[in-house]
Design a protein around this motif. Sequence first.
Motif, mmCIF file in Angstrom:
data_model
loop_
_atom_site.group_PDB
_atom_site.id
_atom_site.type_symbol
_atom_site.label_atom_id
_atom_site.label_comp_id
_atom_site.label_asym_id
_atom_site.label_seq_id
_atom_site.Cartn_x
_atom_site.Cartn_y
_atom_site.Cartn_z
ATOM 1 N N TYR A 1 0.854 -1.173 0.000
ATOM 2 C CA TYR A 1 0.000 0.000 0.000
ATOM 3 C C TYR A 1 0.898 1.233 0.000
ATOM 4 O O TYR A 1 1.711 1.419 0.904
ATOM 5 N N VAL A 2 0.748 2.062 -1.026
ATOM 6 C CA VAL A 2 1.497 3.307 -1.158
ATOM 7 C C VAL A 2 0.580 4.442 -0.729
ATOM 8 O O VAL A 2 -0.607 4.448 -1.048
ATOM 9 N N VAL A 3 1.124 5.413 -0.012
ATOM 10 C CA VAL A 3 0.354 6.566 0.438
ATOM 11 C C VAL A 3 0.427 7.651 -0.637
ATOM 12 O O VAL A 3 1.517 8.106 -0.990
ATOM 13 N N ASP A 4 -0.738 8.055 -1.155
ATOM 14 C CA ASP A 4 -0.758 9.083 -2.207
ATOM 15 C C ASP A 4 -0.720 10.487 -1.603
ATOM 16 O O ASP A 4 -0.714 10.650 -0.376
ATOM 17 N N ALA A 5 -0.716 11.503 -2.444
ATOM 18 C CA ALA A 5 -0.619 12.896 -1.999
ATOM 19 C C ALA A 5 -1.792 13.311 -1.116
ATOM 20 O O ALA A 5 -1.668 14.213 -0.289
ATOM 21 N N GLY A 6 -2.950 12.660 -1.271
ATOM 22 C CA GLY A 6 -4.125 12.980 -0.461
ATOM 23 C C GLY A 6 -4.235 12.153 0.798
ATOM 24 O O GLY A 6 -5.282 12.125 1.438
ATOM 25 N N HIS B 1 -4.179 8.806 1.137
ATOM 26 C CA HIS B 1 -5.011 7.616 0.949
ATOM 27 C C HIS B 1 -4.114 6.453 0.510
ATOM 28 O O HIS B 1 -3.117 6.654 -0.182
ATOM 29 N N ALA B 2 -4.486 5.259 0.923
ATOM 30 C CA ALA B 2 -3.731 4.061 0.566
ATOM 31 C C ALA B 2 -4.100 3.610 -0.842
ATOM 32 O O ALA B 2 -5.282 3.511 -1.176
ATOM 33 N N ARG B 3 -3.091 3.343 -1.641
ATOM 34 C CA ARG B 3 -3.282 2.829 -2.999
ATOM 35 C C ARG B 3 -2.514 1.523 -3.123
ATOM 36 O O ARG B 3 -1.340 1.442 -2.775
ATOM 37 N N LEU B 4 -3.193 0.497 -3.602
ATOM 38 C CA LEU B 4 -2.564 -0.805 -3.779
ATOM 39 C C LEU B 4 -1.629 -0.733 -4.980
ATOM 40 O O LEU B 4 -2.032 -0.303 -6.060
ATOM 41 N N ARG B 5 -0.386 -1.166 -4.790
ATOM 42 C CA ARG B 5 0.604 -1.118 -5.856
ATOM 43 C C ARG B 5 1.208 -2.495 -6.054
ATOM 44 O O ARG B 5 1.883 -3.027 -5.172
ATOM 45 N N PRO B 6 0.969 -3.137 -7.201
ATOM 46 C CA PRO B 6 1.609 -4.430 -7.481
ATOM 47 C C PRO B 6 3.136 -4.268 -7.528
ATOM 48 O O PRO B 6 3.639 -3.236 -7.984
ATOM 49 N N LEU B 7 3.838 -5.274 -7.059
ATOM 50 C CA LEU B 7 5.298 -5.234 -7.013
ATOM 51 C C LEU B 7 5.906 -6.446 -7.694
ATOM 52 O O LEU B 7 5.329 -7.527 -7.681
ATOM 53 N N ARG B 8 7.087 -6.251 -8.251
ATOM 54 C CA ARG B 8 7.916 -7.386 -8.672
ATOM 55 C C ARG B 8 9.117 -7.363 -7.733
ATOM 56 O O ARG B 8 9.825 -6.362 -7.647
ATOM 57 N N LEU C 1 7.742 0.373 -7.345
ATOM 58 C CA LEU C 1 7.924 1.516 -6.445
ATOM 59 C C LEU C 1 9.058 2.383 -6.952
ATOM 60 O O LEU C 1 9.952 1.904 -7.654
ATOM 61 N N THR C 2 9.021 3.642 -6.540
ATOM 62 C CA THR C 2 10.136 4.531 -6.825
ATOM 63 C C THR C 2 10.667 5.095 -5.515
ATOM 64 O O THR C 2 9.951 5.144 -4.502
ATOM 65 N N GLN C 3 11.909 5.515 -5.541
ATOM 66 C CA GLN C 3 12.560 6.076 -4.359
ATOM 67 C C GLN C 3 11.737 7.224 -3.794
ATOM 68 O O GLN C 3 11.258 8.075 -4.530
ATOM 69 N N GLY C 4 11.553 7.231 -2.476
ATOM 70 C CA GLY C 4 10.874 8.327 -1.800
ATOM 71 C C GLY C 4 9.384 8.132 -1.579
ATOM 72 O O GLY C 4 8.772 8.901 -0.847
ATOM 73 N N GLU C 5 8.773 7.117 -2.204
ATOM 74 C CA GLU C 5 7.346 6.890 -1.969
ATOM 75 C C GLU C 5 7.150 6.336 -0.561
ATOM 76 O O GLU C 5 7.955 5.554 -0.071
ATOM 77 N N GLN C 6 6.061 6.745 0.084
ATOM 78 C CA GLN C 6 5.731 6.241 1.414
ATOM 79 C C GLN C 6 4.869 4.997 1.274
ATOM 80 O O GLN C 6 3.947 4.962 0.452
ATOM 81 N N VAL C 7 5.176 3.994 2.089
ATOM 82 C CA VAL C 7 4.396 2.757 2.095
ATOM 83 C C VAL C 7 3.871 2.508 3.498
ATOM 84 O O VAL C 7 4.428 2.991 4.484
ATOM 85 N N VAL C 8 2.798 1.752 3.586
ATOM 86 C CA VAL C 8 2.198 1.404 4.877
ATOM 87 C C VAL C 8 2.939 0.200 5.448
ATOM 88 O O VAL C 8 3.088 -0.822 4.772
ATOM 89 N N LEU C 9 3.392 0.320 6.711
ATOM 90 C CA LEU C 9 4.133 -0.760 7.358
ATOM 91 C C LEU C 9 3.302 -1.545 8.362
ATOM 92 O O LEU C 9 3.659 -2.659 8.702
ATOM 93 N N LEU D 1 -6.866 -2.219 5.754
ATOM 94 C CA LEU D 1 -6.915 -1.266 4.641
ATOM 95 C C LEU D 1 -7.635 -1.818 3.429
ATOM 96 O O LEU D 1 -7.646 -3.018 3.177
ATOM 97 N N ARG D 2 -8.187 -0.915 2.687
ATOM 98 C CA ARG D 2 -8.731 -1.178 1.352
ATOM 99 C C ARG D 2 -8.199 -0.053 0.481
ATOM 100 O O ARG D 2 -7.934 1.053 0.972
ATOM 101 N N PRO D 3 -8.045 -0.268 -0.824
ATOM 102 C CA PRO D 3 -7.601 0.832 -1.676
ATOM 103 C C PRO D 3 -8.513 2.051 -1.503
ATOM 104 O O PRO D 3 -9.729 1.934 -1.490
ATOM 105 N N GLY D 4 -7.906 3.198 -1.281
ATOM 106 C CA GLY D 4 -8.649 4.429 -1.066
ATOM 107 C C GLY D 4 -8.867 4.783 0.390
ATOM 108 O O GLY D 4 -9.341 5.868 0.709
#
Length: 107
Positions: free
Chosen positions: A32-37, A39-46, A61-69, A75-78
């Motif tokens: 789950y990545v935290v967006d600018a608003g 909110h949790a957004r589900l992000r598929p990973l390799r 993912l990219t460097q600097g993105e916040q994730v839920v630990l 959580l649900r998306p959004g």
Amino acid sequence: FTRVRLRLEVRPQALLLPTAAVQVGPTGPFAYVVDAGAHARLRPLRLGPSFGTATLVEAGLTQGEQVVLEGQAQLRPGSAVKAVGNAVVDPLAAIDADDDASEAKPR
């Protein structure tokens, strides 16, 4: 018995994610990545290999993105989320933790 770790390749731009942030769903691993608003957004990973408390992220993912630990099960998306800290993974500490946990302790 000896434990040996070989360095087969170096990835200078590698991105490590705390393994606690990795979830597995029907379509594979995600975080789950935290967006600018906030909110949790589900992000598929390799993913690549894990090292102690960290996992190599090959894509998603990219460097600097916040994730839920913590609390991903609720959580649900959004879902609205609130940041309570900023954890940074030290790759050497993650590898050292893996080595420390697997060393045989004399009795």
